[in-house]
Structure formats: C-alpha cells, structure tokens
Design an enzyme around this catalytic site. Structure first.
Site, mmCIF file in Angstrom:
data_model
loop_
_atom_site.group_PDB
_atom_site.id
_atom_site.type_symbol
_atom_site.label_atom_id
_atom_site.label_comp_id
_atom_site.label_asym_id
_atom_site.label_seq_id
_atom_site.Cartn_x
_atom_site.Cartn_y
_atom_site.Cartn_z
ATOM 1 N N TYR A 1 0.052 12.409 -3.397
ATOM 2 C CA TYR A 1 0.730 11.492 -4.314
ATOM 3 C C TYR A 1 0.531 11.930 -5.759
ATOM 4 O O TYR A 1 -0.504 12.521 -6.100
ATOM 5 C CB TYR A 1 0.230 10.070 -4.095
ATOM 6 C CG TYR A 1 0.694 9.503 -2.773
ATOM 7 C CD1 TYR A 1 1.983 8.997 -2.638
ATOM 8 C CD2 TYR A 1 -0.141 9.516 -1.656
ATOM 9 C CE1 TYR A 1 2.424 8.495 -1.420
ATOM 10 C CE2 TYR A 1 0.292 9.012 -0.438
ATOM 11 C CZ TYR A 1 1.576 8.505 -0.324
ATOM 12 O OH TYR A 1 2.024 8.017 0.887
ATOM 13 N N ASP B 1 0.862 -1.179 0.000
ATOM 14 C CA ASP B 1 0.000 0.000 0.000
ATOM 15 C C ASP B 1 0.899 1.230 0.000
ATOM 16 O O ASP B 1 2.112 1.124 0.246
ATOM 17 C CB ASP B 1 -0.923 0.006 1.217
ATOM 18 C CG ASP B 1 -2.228 0.761 0.961
ATOM 19 O OD1 ASP B 1 -2.381 1.328 -0.141
ATOM 20 O OD2 ASP B 1 -3.089 0.776 1.853
ATOM 21 N N TRP C 1 -0.463 15.781 5.422
ATOM 22 C CA TRP C 1 -1.312 15.413 4.288
ATOM 23 C C TRP C 1 -0.395 15.036 3.138
ATOM 24 O O TRP C 1 0.293 15.882 2.581
ATOM 25 C CB TRP C 1 -2.200 16.584 3.927
ATOM 26 C CG TRP C 1 -3.181 16.314 2.823
ATOM 27 C CD1 TRP C 1 -3.266 15.211 2.020
ATOM 28 C CD2 TRP C 1 -4.228 17.181 2.388
ATOM 29 N NE1 TRP C 1 -4.282 15.316 1.120
ATOM 30 C CE2 TRP C 1 -4.905 16.535 1.329
ATOM 31 C CE3 TRP C 1 -4.662 18.443 2.802
ATOM 32 C CZ2 TRP C 1 -5.972 17.123 0.665
ATOM 33 C CZ3 TRP C 1 -5.746 19.020 2.138
ATOM 34 C CH2 TRP C 1 -6.388 18.363 1.082
ATOM 35 N N LYS D 1 3.258 6.770 8.657
ATOM 36 C CA LYS D 1 3.027 7.987 9.431
ATOM 37 C C LYS D 1 3.332 7.732 10.907
ATOM 38 O O LYS D 1 2.825 6.780 11.507
ATOM 39 C CB LYS D 1 1.582 8.463 9.269
ATOM 40 C CG LYS D 1 1.310 9.094 7.914
ATOM 41 C CD LYS D 1 -0.021 9.817 7.907
ATOM 42 C CE LYS D 1 -0.273 10.531 6.582
ATOM 43 N NZ LYS D 1 -1.526 11.320 6.605
ATOM 44 N N VAL E 1 0.600 3.998 2.004
ATOM 45 C CA VAL E 1 0.832 4.640 3.301
ATOM 46 C C VAL E 1 0.236 3.812 4.434
ATOM 47 O O VAL E 1 -0.830 3.208 4.290
ATOM 48 C CB VAL E 1 0.258 6.080 3.321
ATOM 49 C CG1 VAL E 1 -1.254 6.082 3.087
ATOM 50 C CG2 VAL E 1 0.606 6.808 4.618
ATOM 51 N N ASP E 2 0.952 3.755 5.533
ATOM 52 C CA ASP E 2 0.446 3.184 6.773
ATOM 53 C C ASP E 2 0.029 4.363 7.641
ATOM 54 O O ASP E 2 0.851 4.989 8.298
ATOM 55 C CB ASP E 2 1.550 2.363 7.454
ATOM 56 C CG ASP E 2 1.093 1.721 8.763
ATOM 57 O OD1 ASP E 2 -0.059 1.939 9.161
ATOM 58 O OD2 ASP E 2 1.915 1.000 9.377
ATOM 59 N N ASP E 3 -1.271 4.656 7.623
ATOM 60 C CA ASP E 3 -1.799 5.816 8.339
ATOM 61 C C ASP E 3 -2.328 5.361 9.704
ATOM 62 O O ASP E 3 -1.608 5.366 10.689
ATOM 63 C CB ASP E 3 -2.893 6.474 7.499
ATOM 64 C CG ASP E 3 -3.312 7.831 8.024
ATOM 65 O OD1 ASP E 3 -3.152 8.085 9.229
ATOM 66 O OD2 ASP E 3 -3.822 8.654 7.248
#
Length: 209
Positions: A189, A114, A186, A158, A116-118
């Site tokens: 991409y 994926d 924020w 993040k 981003v790991d938010d």
C-alpha cells in the site's frame, strides 16, 4: 500473479475503489451513521469513502478508530510475539466523543473499514466486539427491539481460505463490501512506501493506477 509476488497499489487506485463502493452504498440507501476505521490500514480508506457518502443537507459522518493487532505467541518464554492468530485490542471507541452525535450505537448503521480482508480474523473480532458493545447498551437502556446494522468495507478481499467467519446475515444481505478481490499476493500500500514516486511507477506498471 504468483502468491509470492508483490502487488503495488497507488493512491489513485484506492481513491477510485472507494468512490465505486461509496456510490454503491448510497444507491442502496445504506448511508452509515458512523464509520469505524481499523488502524492503521483502514484510516485512509475510511476518510476517502466518507467523501463519497455525503448527502446534501446532512452532517459529515463521524469517523472513529479502533486499534487491533494480530499476534501469535511464539512460545519460548511466553513473551515473543509475531503476526499470527490472536487479536490484541490496542484502542477502542471514544464514547464521549460519540455522544456529540447520538446517544448510543443502538439502532445505527455502522460501517467498519479496513484495507484488506486477509485471514478475516481481525474483521471477525471487530464485528463481534462491537456487537457485544451494542447488546450491553441495549440491555442497560432497555432498548432490545432496535436493530443495529453492521457493514464492512475493504479495499481488497484476498481469495483464500479464511480463519474466521463473519455474520451470515451480513454476508447474505449484501452488507459486506469488497471493492475488488485479488489473489493471495503481498499487497504493497502507498502509505507504507518509502519512495512514493517509485511505488507509483510500480503500481502503474501493474495497472493499479
């Protein structure tokens, strides 16, 4: 960088980060048998990192896509949704296509990708559901003694409190790959950009080139 500021990411930057992690995986002799991309942010990184996971004499790693959306019921009439807590499965593995490469996921090295790991909610869901698929296949085929290895690759992790956990053994054994860790900003991409030239200029100004 303040939390409310935007961080612009260029295609070049993503390519370089995929290369870094791809070479790291190869150096550890952890080349996956299959890549599972979480749509839509995981699609492009999955395709790029596959280029750096090539081994002479071996076939290209198959890429499968799963669609997951993160929603929260806002509650007025039960039909209003917003980005939030509940993961909705919109697309899953094509096992018919996978049969062209191997008989099942049992005993395979699976790399989930994926962008981003938010909050970690989506990644937790993906790993948990894929583990369930494998466990069901193991019971059905009586192959309980063949371990399946799950790994995760994200471009950005993040640095923030997470709302879900990933398997302890995955984290402790080095099968969680985050190309870089950033603040809770924020992230913009390039595949979401309307004007890619302006986007790239903004990324370059922030050193993300």
């Amino acid at each position: 960088m303040a939390n409310d500021e935007k961080m612009y990411i260029s295609y070049n930057n993503i390519h370089k980060l995929c290369k870094k992690v791809g070479y790291e995986i190869i150096a550890k002799d952890e080349r996956p048998d299959i890549i599972v991309a979480i749509t839509g942010g995981g699609m492009i990184p999955a395709r790029i990192i596959r280029s750096f996971l090539k081994v002479k004499g071996q076939k290209n790693i198959p890429i499968q896509a799963i669609g997951l959306s993160l929603y929260e019921d806002m509650g007025v009439h039960g039909d209003t949704e917003n980005i939030g807590k509940e993961v909705i499965r919109t697309q899953w593995l094509d096992f018919g296509s996978l049969e062209q490469h191997f008989d099942s996921l049992i005993g395979k090295k699976i790399l989930i990708v994926d962008e981003v790991d938010d909050t970690r909610t989506t990644l937790h869901y993906a790993v948990s559901e894929l583990q369930k698929e494998v466990e069901e296949q193991q019971k059905k085929l009586d192959r309980l003694d063949e371990p399946t290895q799950f790994s995760i690759f994200v471009i950005h992790n993040k640095d923030k409190p997470k709302k879900a956990e990933l398997p302890k053994e995955m984290m402790e054994s080095g099968h969680y790959y985050a190309a870089t860790t950033v603040g809770d900003s924020w992230l913009c991409y390039p595949w979401d950009a309307e004007d890619i030239d302006e986007h790239t200029k903004l990324a370059a100004a922030q050193g993300n080139i």
